[in-house]
Design an enzyme around this catalytic site. Structure first.
Site, PDB file in Angstrom:
ATOM      1  N   PHE A  11       7.803   2.743  -0.498  1.00  0.00           N
ATOM      2  CA  PHE A  11       8.752   2.961   0.600  1.00  0.00           C
ATOM      3  C   PHE A  11       9.279   4.395   0.684  1.00  0.00           C
ATOM      4  CE2 PHE A  11       9.178  -1.677  -0.121  1.00  0.00           C
ATOM      5  CZ  PHE A  11       8.822  -2.116   1.147  1.00  0.00           C
ATOM      6  N   HIS A  13       9.801  -8.652   5.378  1.00  0.00           N
ATOM      7  CA  HIS A  13       9.602  -7.218   5.183  1.00  0.00           C
ATOM      8  C   HIS A  13      10.572  -6.429   6.066  1.00  0.00           C
ATOM      9  CE1 HIS A  13       7.378  -3.382   5.029  1.00  0.00           C
ATOM     10  NE2 HIS A  13       6.834  -3.863   3.930  1.00  0.00           N
ATOM     11  N   ASP A  67       0.834  -1.208   0.000  1.00  0.00           N
ATOM     12  CA  ASP A  67       0.000   0.000   0.000  1.00  0.00           C
ATOM     13  C   ASP A  67       0.864   1.252   0.000  1.00  0.00           C
ATOM     14  OD1 ASP A  67      -2.436  -1.192   0.105  1.00  0.00           O
ATOM     15  OD2 ASP A  67      -2.930  -0.571   2.136  1.00  0.00           O
ATOM     16  N   TYR A 126       1.764   4.800   1.760  1.00  0.00           N
ATOM     17  CA  TYR A 126       1.632   5.270   3.135  1.00  0.00           C
ATOM     18  C   TYR A 126       0.293   5.991   3.280  1.00  0.00           C
ATOM     19  CZ  TYR A 126       6.702   4.481   3.576  1.00  0.00           C
ATOM     20  OH  TYR A 126       7.959   3.930   3.607  1.00  0.00           O
TER      21      TYR A 126
END
Length: 223
Positions: free
Chosen positions: A76, A185, A63, A65
Site C-alpha cells: 500500500f 479492500h 501485488d 504496485y
C-alpha cells in the site's frame, strides 16, 4: 536477494527448496525481459524495516504496485514524490476518521514499518503495467511462511486482512492467540461497502493494549 535481519534464521530453509530456485530464476528472466517492480534491492524491504521480533501488526496486501516508481517493497506504500494511489487515499481517510490523524503530504509508509507494522504483500514482485503477472510463481509459498513465522510468535499480533485475497489467509492464523481485523479492500470499488467505518487502527491498538503490548503510533510525519 534473501532477507537478512532476524528473519534470516527462520526463513533460511526456504532458500534451499526447489520452488525458491525456480522463483529466483523466473524473476531474473523477467528483469532481463523488461521492467519489474520493486527494484531488486527493495523486494524484501518489509522484512528489513520490520524485524520479526518487533512485529505488532501485519497488514497484508496482494501485488506490488505495477506503475513506474510506485512500489518500494511495502504494501500500500509508495515512494516520496509519488501521488498516493486511491486505495491509500482511502486508508488515510479512514485513519483520520478513526483516530483524527491528518493524512501526510506523501504516501510513504516507512514510519509504520519502523514502528512494528509489517507491510507484507503476498506476491513480492510484478511486471510493469501487468497486475498479478507474478502470482502463482512461488512467492505465495514464501509469504505464507512469513505469515507462519508471525503466527508462531508468543506475543499477540494484530493481523489486518483487507480484501478477499488477504482474507483467505485467515486459515494460517491462530485466532485464539492473535487478533484478526478483516474487511473489504480499501479500493474505491469496495471501500464504501464495508471498509469505511471499520476503525481498524483504534481496534488494533486496543487489542495490543489488552495483550499487554504498546500500541502503534499511526502518525506519519509530512515530508
Amino acid at each position: 536477494m534473501a532477507p537478512t535481519t532476524d528473519w534470516n534464521p527462520v526463513l533460511r530453509k526456504e532458500f534451499d527448496k526447489p520452488y525458491w530456485r525456480e522463483l529466483m530464476a523466473f524473476v531474473r528472466d523477467e528483469r532481463m525481459a523488461g521492467d519489474v517492480y520493486p527494484p531488486h534491492e527493495e523486494v524484501f524491504a518489509a522484512l528489513h524495516l520490520t524485524p520479526l521480533a518487533e512485529v505488532k501488526v501485519l497488514i497484508l496486501g496482494q501485488d506490488p504496485y505495477h506503475g513506474p516508481s510506485q512500489a518500494h517493497g511495502l504494501c500500500f506504500s509508495v515512494r516520496h514524490g509519488v501521488q498516493p494511489p486511491p486505495s491509500l487515499v482511502n486508508i488515510f481517510a479512514e485513519l483520520e476518521q478513526d483516530l483524527g490523524i491528518k493524512p501526510p503530504n506523501h504516501g510513504n509508509l516507512e514510519t509504520w514499518a519502523r514502528n512494528g507494522v509489517l507491510l507484507l504483500n503476498t506476491t513480492l514482485t510484478v511486471r510493469a503495467r501487468r497486475a498479478a503477472s507474478h502470482q502463482g510463481r512461488g512467492w505465495e509459498t514464501f509469504t505464507d511462511e512469513v505469515i507462519d513465522c508471525v503466527n508462531a510468535k508468543e506475543q499477540s499480533v494484530v493481523f489486518v486482512l483487507w480484501g478477499a485475497a488477504a482474507r483467505r489467509k485467515r486459515a494460517l492464523i491462530d485466532a485464539h492467540r492473535h487478533f484478526i481485523i478483516e474487511s473489504v479492500h480499501p479500493s474505491p470499488l469496495s471501500a464504501h461497502n464495508g471498509f469505511f467505518g471499520t476503525r481498524p487502527f483504534s481496534r488494533a491498538n486496543s487489542a495490543l493494549i489488552e495483550a499487554g503490548r504498546a500500541p502503534v503510533d499511526w502518525r506519519i510525519p509530512s515530508a
